[in-house]
Write a protein that holds these residues in place. Structure first.
Motif, PDB file in Angstrom:
ATOM      1  N   ARG A   1      -3.505   5.788 -12.425  1.00  0.00           N
ATOM      2  CA  ARG A   1      -4.730   4.867 -11.808  1.00  0.00           C
ATOM      3  C   ARG A   1      -4.523   4.075 -11.218  1.00  0.00           C
ATOM      4  NH1 ARG A   1      -8.879   4.919 -15.974  1.00  0.00           N
ATOM      5  NH2 ARG A   1      -7.131   3.523 -17.288  1.00  0.00           N
ATOM      6  N   ALA A   2      -3.580   2.896 -12.085  1.00  0.00           N
ATOM      7  CA  ALA A   2      -3.558   1.740 -11.139  1.00  0.00           C
ATOM      8  C   ALA A   2      -2.508   1.197 -10.339  1.00  0.00           C
ATOM      9  CB  ALA A   2      -2.722   0.608 -12.705  1.00  0.00           C
ATOM     10  N   ALA A   3      -1.801   2.188  -9.408  1.00  0.00           N
ATOM     11  CA  ALA A   3      -1.636   2.580  -8.514  1.00  0.00           C
ATOM     12  C   ALA A   3      -2.132   2.842  -7.446  1.00  0.00           C
ATOM     13  CB  ALA A   3      -0.338   2.938  -8.432  1.00  0.00           C
ATOM     14  N   LEU A   4      -3.446   3.980  -7.725  1.00  0.00           N
ATOM     15  CA  LEU A   4      -4.419   4.495  -7.173  1.00  0.00           C
ATOM     16  C   LEU A   4      -5.410   3.613  -6.663  1.00  0.00           C
ATOM     17  CD1 LEU A   4      -4.991   8.149  -8.115  1.00  0.00           C
ATOM     18  CD2 LEU A   4      -3.232   7.327  -5.772  1.00  0.00           C
ATOM     19  N   ARG A   5      -5.899   2.664  -7.452  1.00  0.00           N
ATOM     20  CA  ARG A   5      -6.850   1.460  -7.320  1.00  0.00           C
ATOM     21  C   ARG A   5      -5.834   0.669  -6.060  1.00  0.00           C
ATOM     22  NH1 ARG A   5      -8.849   0.367 -13.705  1.00  0.00           N
ATOM     23  NH2 ARG A   5     -10.104   2.699 -13.572  1.00  0.00           N
ATOM     24  N   GLU A   6      -4.444  -0.299  -5.769  1.00  0.00           N
ATOM     25  CA  GLU A   6      -4.179  -0.755  -5.676  1.00  0.00           C
ATOM     26  C   GLU A   6      -4.162   0.151  -3.686  1.00  0.00           C
ATOM     27  OE1 GLU A   6       0.200  -2.951  -4.991  1.00  0.00           O
ATOM     28  OE2 GLU A   6      -0.388  -2.117  -6.343  1.00  0.00           O
ATOM     29  N   CYS A   7      -3.430   0.807  -4.062  1.00  0.00           N
ATOM     30  CA  CYS A   7      -3.388   2.232  -2.296  1.00  0.00           C
ATOM     31  C   CYS A   7      -4.906   2.384  -1.575  1.00  0.00           C
ATOM     32  CB  CYS A   7      -2.505   2.805  -2.485  1.00  0.00           C
ATOM     33  SG  CYS A   7      -2.547   4.089  -3.187  1.00  0.00           S
ATOM     34  N   SER A   8      -6.439   1.910  -2.720  1.00  0.00           N
ATOM     35  CA  SER A   8      -7.315   2.515  -1.825  1.00  0.00           C
ATOM     36  C   SER A   8      -8.293   1.337  -1.691  1.00  0.00           C
ATOM     37  CB  SER A   8      -7.772   3.138  -3.172  1.00  0.00           C
ATOM     38  OG  SER A   8      -8.824   2.704  -4.218  1.00  0.00           O
ATOM     39  N   ALA A   9      -7.666   0.178  -1.640  1.00  0.00           N
ATOM     40  CA  ALA A   9      -7.815  -0.771  -0.879  1.00  0.00           C
ATOM     41  C   ALA A   9      -8.703  -0.639   0.635  1.00  0.00           C
ATOM     42  CB  ALA A   9      -7.283  -2.747  -1.470  1.00  0.00           C
ATOM     43  N   ALA A  10      -9.390  -1.716   1.369  1.00  0.00           N
ATOM     44  CA  ALA A  10      -9.558  -1.956   2.773  1.00  0.00           C
ATOM     45  C   ALA A  10      -8.669  -1.851   2.983  1.00  0.00           C
ATOM     46  CB  ALA A  10     -11.434  -1.941   2.640  1.00  0.00           C
TER      47      ALA A  10
ATOM     48  N   CYS B   1       1.252  -0.813   0.021  1.00  0.00           N
ATOM     49  CA  CYS B   1       0.310   0.172  -0.172  1.00  0.00           C
ATOM     50  C   CYS B   1       0.374   1.480   0.158  1.00  0.00           C
ATOM     51  CB  CYS B   1      -0.937  -0.256   0.936  1.00  0.00           C
ATOM     52  SG  CYS B   1      -2.354  -1.206   1.427  1.00  0.00           S
ATOM     53  N   LEU B   2       1.787   0.891   1.084  1.00  0.00           N
ATOM     54  CA  LEU B   2       3.052   2.744   0.722  1.00  0.00           C
ATOM     55  C   LEU B   2       3.370   2.370  -0.549  1.00  0.00           C
ATOM     56  CD1 LEU B   2       4.397   2.184   4.743  1.00  0.00           C
ATOM     57  CD2 LEU B   2       2.525   3.609   3.975  1.00  0.00           C
ATOM     58  N   ALA B   3       4.048   1.837  -0.726  1.00  0.00           N
ATOM     59  CA  ALA B   3       4.711   1.945  -2.678  1.00  0.00           C
ATOM     60  C   ALA B   3       4.175   2.395  -2.915  1.00  0.00           C
ATOM     61  CB  ALA B   3       5.560   0.408  -3.049  1.00  0.00           C
ATOM     62  N   ALA B   4       2.534   2.049  -4.200  1.00  0.00           N
ATOM     63  CA  ALA B   4       1.777   2.090  -5.064  1.00  0.00           C
ATOM     64  C   ALA B   4       1.886   3.634  -3.819  1.00  0.00           C
ATOM     65  CB  ALA B   4       0.539   1.185  -4.364  1.00  0.00           C
ATOM     66  N   HIS B   5       1.484   3.876  -3.175  1.00  0.00           N
ATOM     67  CA  HIS B   5       0.626   5.442  -2.760  1.00  0.00           C
ATOM     68  C   HIS B   5       1.856   6.333  -2.841  1.00  0.00           C
ATOM     69  CE1 HIS B   5       0.714   8.653  -0.046  1.00  0.00           C
ATOM     70  NE2 HIS B   5      -0.673   9.119   0.157  1.00  0.00           N
ATOM     71  N   GLU B   6       3.530   5.764  -3.043  1.00  0.00           N
ATOM     72  CA  GLU B   6       4.396   6.580  -3.148  1.00  0.00           C
ATOM     73  C   GLU B   6       4.443   6.684  -5.122  1.00  0.00           C
ATOM     74  OE1 GLU B   6       9.361   6.481  -2.548  1.00  0.00           O
ATOM     75  OE2 GLU B   6       7.768   5.569  -1.395  1.00  0.00           O
ATOM     76  N   GLN B   7       4.835   5.399  -5.593  1.00  0.00           N
ATOM     77  CA  GLN B   7       4.595   5.174  -6.830  1.00  0.00           C
ATOM     78  C   GLN B   7       3.515   6.281  -7.925  1.00  0.00           C
ATOM     79  OE1 GLN B   7       3.803   1.330  -8.611  1.00  0.00           O
ATOM     80  NE2 GLN B   7       4.439   2.014 -10.279  1.00  0.00           N
ATOM     81  N   ALA B   8       2.181   6.392  -6.991  1.00  0.00           N
ATOM     82  CA  ALA B   8       0.864   6.714  -8.055  1.00  0.00           C
ATOM     83  C   ALA B   8       1.437   8.469  -7.469  1.00  0.00           C
ATOM     84  CB  ALA B   8      -0.333   6.878  -6.852  1.00  0.00           C
ATOM     85  N   GLN B   9       2.848   9.097  -6.811  1.00  0.00           N
ATOM     86  CA  GLN B   9       2.262  10.220  -6.502  1.00  0.00           C
ATOM     87  C   GLN B   9       3.264  10.940  -7.461  1.00  0.00           C
ATOM     88  OE1 GLN B   9       2.977  12.259  -2.296  1.00  0.00           O
ATOM     89  NE2 GLN B   9       2.627  10.202  -1.560  1.00  0.00           N
ATOM     90  N   ALA B  10       4.298  10.009  -7.825  1.00  0.00           N
ATOM     91  CA  ALA B  10       5.409  10.586  -8.766  1.00  0.00           C
ATOM     92  C   ALA B  10       5.063   9.716 -10.476  1.00  0.00           C
ATOM     93  CB  ALA B  10       6.704   8.898  -8.319  1.00  0.00           C
ATOM     94  N   SER B  11       4.370   9.398 -10.645  1.00  0.00           N
ATOM     95  CA  SER B  11       3.896   9.339 -11.425  1.00  0.00           C
ATOM     96  C   SER B  11       3.003  10.325 -11.835  1.00  0.00           C
ATOM     97  CB  SER B  11       2.898   7.463 -11.982  1.00  0.00           C
ATOM     98  OG  SER B  11       3.451   6.780 -11.750  1.00  0.00           O
ATOM     99  N   ARG B  12       2.284  10.496 -11.021  1.00  0.00           N
ATOM    100  CA  ARG B  12       0.980  12.345 -11.713  1.00  0.00           C
ATOM    101  C   ARG B  12       1.935  12.773 -11.956  1.00  0.00           C
ATOM    102  NH1 ARG B  12      -3.903  13.837  -7.558  1.00  0.00           N
ATOM    103  NH2 ARG B  12      -4.448  15.452  -8.917  1.00  0.00           N
ATOM    104  N   LEU B  13       3.611  13.326 -11.360  1.00  0.00           N
ATOM    105  CA  LEU B  13       3.876  13.960 -11.375  1.00  0.00           C
ATOM    106  C   LEU B  13       4.469  14.660 -12.471  1.00  0.00           C
ATOM    107  CD1 LEU B  13       5.803  14.616  -7.824  1.00  0.00           C
ATOM    108  CD2 LEU B  13       3.439  16.199  -8.779  1.00  0.00           C
TER     109      LEU B  13
END
Length: 295
Positions: free
Chosen positions: A56-65, A36-48
């Motif tokens: 979007r793929a990384a955010l879907r992974e880190c948005s899991a319950a 979750c933490l890795a996907a959260h960090e990857q989503a920020q870098a990809s968005r920049l």
């Protein structure tokens, strides 16, 4: 024995069905905290980096319950924003004005679609160079710059069949322009006449002038300074005649030049015969000199 075999067969089929249903209904494996933490960090870098599809793929992974609440909350919020920013295109193509389906569109070495369905295709923002391939036609290329939030942008390709060439026969005979008749500018008879008059007047004026000078010398030697009016008049008459002859020669020369310069052009086939040779003669008489000619 047959009943037992049938019972075992039915039991096997039932067990397989229950096993398959249980595997289908089993929940997907939840990501770990580290994932979750890795996907959260990857989503920020990809968005920049404007890589919204990977974001979007990384955010879907880190948005899991199963992810930490703080991480999950950020990812859910960002996922909604990224979904709105992802641009999409719709490929359309026409052949001779009619829509086509069997069109292959690729970007670099990646095949984007093998046929046109009318559905939008999501891509990352930025420049994209598309190559459309339709059997029987040369490939067409197009470059588009997609902006964030640019939804369902139409990318259209037009294919036109080559027009049949008109049957080429022998070229029509070229008609050569009519040959221009040869022309020349013959010297007119008037020029010869005026030239003869000019020459005769010049010679006459020269002779009369010489005679006037000779007569003047004789008179001065014989009777000067007691010369009679008759002697003086004879000198004056010769000098006047010389002046008149020179004036006629001057006018004749001008008229001769004018008639020569302004002579017309005539076709060679219509040219007149050459003018007859000009003949002239100067005669000395007892009273003076006479000139004449024939042409």
């Amino acid at each position: 024995m047959g009943s037992i075999e049938r019972f075992l067969a039915h039991a096997g089929v039932a067990w397989c069905s229950v096993s398959t249903l249980a595997r289908a209904e089993a929940p997907a494996e939840e990501p770990s905290r580290a994932q979750c933490l890795a996907a959260h960090e990857q989503a920020q870098a990809s968005r920049l980096a404007s890589q919204l599809l990977a974001t979007r793929a990384a955010l879907r992974e880190c948005s899991a319950a199963a992810c930490p609440p703080l991480v999950s909350r950020d990812c859910v919020q960002w996922l909604s924003e990224v979904e709105q920013q992802i641009p999409s295109v719709i490929f359309r193509a026409a052949k001779d004005g009619e829509d086509v389906v069997a069109l292959r569109v690729r970007e670099d070495d990646e095949l984007l679609t093998a046929s046109l369905t009318g559905s939008p295709l999501e891509l990352d923002p930025g420049p994209h160079h598309f190559v459309a391939e339709l059997p029987g036609f040369p490939a067409q290329e197009a470059t588009y710059v997609l902006q964030a939030g640019d939804k369902a942008r139409v990318v259209r390709f037009e294919f036109t069949s080559p027009k049949p060439s008109v049957g080429s026969g022998p070229p029509p005979p070229t008609t050569a322009p009519p040959a221009r008749p040869l022309e020349h500018r013959p010297i007119p008879t008037l020029s010869y006449v005026l030239g003869s008059v000019t020459l005769t007047a010049t010679v006459t004026g020269a002779v009369l002038g010489g005679m006037a000078l000779a007569r003047r010398s004789e008179v001065q030697n014989d009777c000067a300074p007691l010369c009679t009016e008759r002697d003086v008049r004879s000198v004056q008459h010769l000098a006047l005649a010389a002046d008149v002859a020179f004036a006629v020669a001057l006018l004749g020369a001008g008229a001769t030049v004018f008639s020569y310069v302004t002579r017309p052009s005539v076709p060679v086939t219509e040219s007149a015969a050459a003018p007859p040779p000009l003949r002239f003669r100067v005669l000395w008489t007892g009273w003076g000199m006479a000139a004449g000619g024939s042409f």
